[in-house]
Design a protein around this motif. Structure first.
Motif, PDB file in Angstrom:
ATOM      1  N   GLN A 290       0.839  -1.200   0.000  1.00  0.00           N
ATOM      2  CA  GLN A 290       0.000   0.000   0.000  1.00  0.00           C
ATOM      3  C   GLN A 290       0.878   1.255   0.000  1.00  0.00           C
ATOM      4  O   GLN A 290       0.666   2.180  -0.787  1.00  0.00           O
ATOM      5  CB  GLN A 290      -0.928  -0.010   1.210  1.00  0.00           C
ATOM      6  N   ASN A 291       1.885   1.278   0.874  1.00  0.00           N
ATOM      7  CA  ASN A 291       2.787   2.430   0.934  1.00  0.00           C
ATOM      8  C   ASN A 291       3.604   2.564  -0.351  1.00  0.00           C
ATOM      9  O   ASN A 291       3.831   3.670  -0.842  1.00  0.00           O
ATOM     10  CB  ASN A 291       3.715   2.307   2.143  1.00  0.00           C
ATOM     11  N   LEU A 292       4.049   1.439  -0.892  1.00  0.00           N
ATOM     12  CA  LEU A 292       4.794   1.456  -2.148  1.00  0.00           C
ATOM     13  C   LEU A 292       3.954   2.074  -3.261  1.00  0.00           C
ATOM     14  O   LEU A 292       4.435   2.922  -4.025  1.00  0.00           O
ATOM     15  CB  LEU A 292       5.201   0.025  -2.517  1.00  0.00           C
ATOM     16  N   ASN A 293       2.710   1.646  -3.371  1.00  0.00           N
ATOM     17  CA  ASN A 293       1.816   2.193  -4.387  1.00  0.00           C
ATOM     18  C   ASN A 293       1.677   3.705  -4.242  1.00  0.00           C
ATOM     19  O   ASN A 293       1.754   4.452  -5.231  1.00  0.00           O
ATOM     20  CB  ASN A 293       0.434   1.540  -4.289  1.00  0.00           C
ATOM     21  N   ILE A 294       1.462   4.151  -3.014  1.00  0.00           N
ATOM     22  CA  ILE A 294       1.269   5.582  -2.770  1.00  0.00           C
ATOM     23  C   ILE A 294       2.531   6.360  -3.120  1.00  0.00           C
ATOM     24  O   ILE A 294       2.471   7.421  -3.760  1.00  0.00           O
ATOM     25  CB  ILE A 294       0.863   5.811  -1.302  1.00  0.00           C
ATOM     26  N   MET A 295       3.682   5.843  -2.730  1.00  0.00           N
ATOM     27  CA  MET A 295       4.951   6.523  -3.003  1.00  0.00           C
ATOM     28  C   MET A 295       5.249   6.595  -4.490  1.00  0.00           C
ATOM     29  O   MET A 295       5.971   7.485  -4.952  1.00  0.00           O
ATOM     30  CB  MET A 295       6.080   5.819  -2.258  1.00  0.00           C
ATOM     31  N   CYS A 296       4.705   5.660  -5.251  1.00  0.00           N
ATOM     32  CA  CYS A 296       4.939   5.616  -6.699  1.00  0.00           C
ATOM     33  C   CYS A 296       3.819   6.286  -7.500  1.00  0.00           C
ATOM     34  O   CYS A 296       3.826   6.225  -8.739  1.00  0.00           O
ATOM     35  CB  CYS A 296       5.105   4.169  -7.156  1.00  0.00           C
ATOM     36  N   GLY A 297       2.851   6.879  -6.808  1.00  0.00           N
ATOM     37  CA  GLY A 297       1.761   7.549  -7.498  1.00  0.00           C
ATOM     38  C   GLY A 297       0.772   6.613  -8.148  1.00  0.00           C
ATOM     39  O   GLY A 297       0.079   6.984  -9.099  1.00  0.00           O
TER      40      GLY A 297
END
Length: 306
Positions: A290-297
């Motif tokens: 979830q955090n990875l997705n958010i950090m990658c837009g």
């Protein structure tokens, strides 16, 4: 161009589950070290510097060492250990609590602990709204599947089939307490009673609330606030509980959501706030994705099991 991603500790339980969630995802180019390189410092340093984002699935001290190895690079880091959850300069990776924009703009993100995820999802919004006091001596009763203890505990439970229940943290001072206290905004750390049951995955976090003794408003205000918070999330759900029991099933599938519920007595003098989640999902690997997705837009639920 694909985002270069390195998982340091990819052979552990959390790392393996992260890799499963990344299968078939063309947005990422996974940097992989073979068995001979996984513990080689130079190889790890090279991978950490080559990556756009690194996810650390390591014990605390090893995670701190990995951060040092990454110094001098522009690599963004998601740390799944407890090493940096209250550390200065790190963003706490709980989007529903901290805000997606904060995580999207962060370089260093620390994944929440599994138990704190349940506790904070229940308590933090109510403290912020003024419905729960900051200075109450809260207690947290929780059980988890044995996978949360890593390979050593997995081996212990799977080899010793006589274990029916394992209480731990009996000397107090559990490592999850600082983040529970800090991000709920409490004056005191809660009394935390964690336990492990013979199921691979799954978790229940239970926070007793004596309305009358606290002198606070009743269940309706709590329900309204938690319904508002979960209504803004794609991973959190809310419901009023009416069952007479709550179960963790041994064959439960992987799940990256979290369900919040409240159980009250007939006179609304007492309640139990309960969070149900997967300790390897929203409690670990799912939260990292979830955090990875958010950090990658990217859409935050991409690759998650909901």
């Amino acid at each position: 161009m694909a985002i270069r991603l390195f998982i340091d500790g990819a052979a552990g339980t959390t790392g393996l589950e992260i890799r499963e969630r990344l299968q078939g995802r063309g947005e990422f180019d996974l940097l992989v070290l073979d068995d001979a390189q996984r513990k080689d410092e130079a190889a790890r340093r090279d991978a950490l510097h080559a990556a756009d984002i690194a996810i650390l699935c390591l014990p605390d001290e090893a995670a701190k060492e990995a951060v040092k190895l990454a110094e001098g690079s522009g690599t963004r880091i998601i740390d799944a250990s407890s090493a940096h959850r209250v550390a200065e300069g790190w963003t706490y990776g709980f989007p529903e609590l901290i805000g997606q924009e904060t995580i999207a703009n962060a370089r260093l993100v620390s994944n929440p602990g599994c138990y704190p995820t349940g506790f904070l999802a229940l308590v933090a919004p109510l403290v912020r709204a003024g419905l729960l006091p900051v200075d109450w001596p809260y207690t947290v009763n929780a059980v988890s599947g044995y996978s949360g203890g890593g390979n050593a505990l997995i081996d212990r439970f799977e080899q010793d089939t006589d274990i029916a229940f394992r209480a731990y943290g009996l000397q107090m001072g559990h490592k999850h307490l600082p983040e529970m206290q800090k991000y709920a905004g409490l004056a005191h750390a809660p009394v935390f009673s964690p336990a492990v049951v013979p199921a691979f995955r799954g978790m229940i976090v239970d926070v007793p609330i004596p309305f009358k003794a606290m002198g606070v408003a009743g269940a309706a205000d709590f329900e309204e606030e938690l319904a508002k918070v979960t209504g803004q999330s794609q991973l959190m759900t809310w419901r009023r509980g009416f069952e007479s029991e709550f179960l963790i099933r041994k064959d439960a599938p992987a799940w990256d959501g979290i369900e919040l519920s409240i159980y009250c007595d007939e006179d609304y003098t007492q309640a139990r706030l309960i969070a149900r989640l997967d300790n390897l999902g929203k409690g670990a690997s799912g939260a990292a994705i979830q955090n990875l997705n958010i950090m990658c837009g990217l859409p935050e639920t991409t690759g998650l099991r909901l």
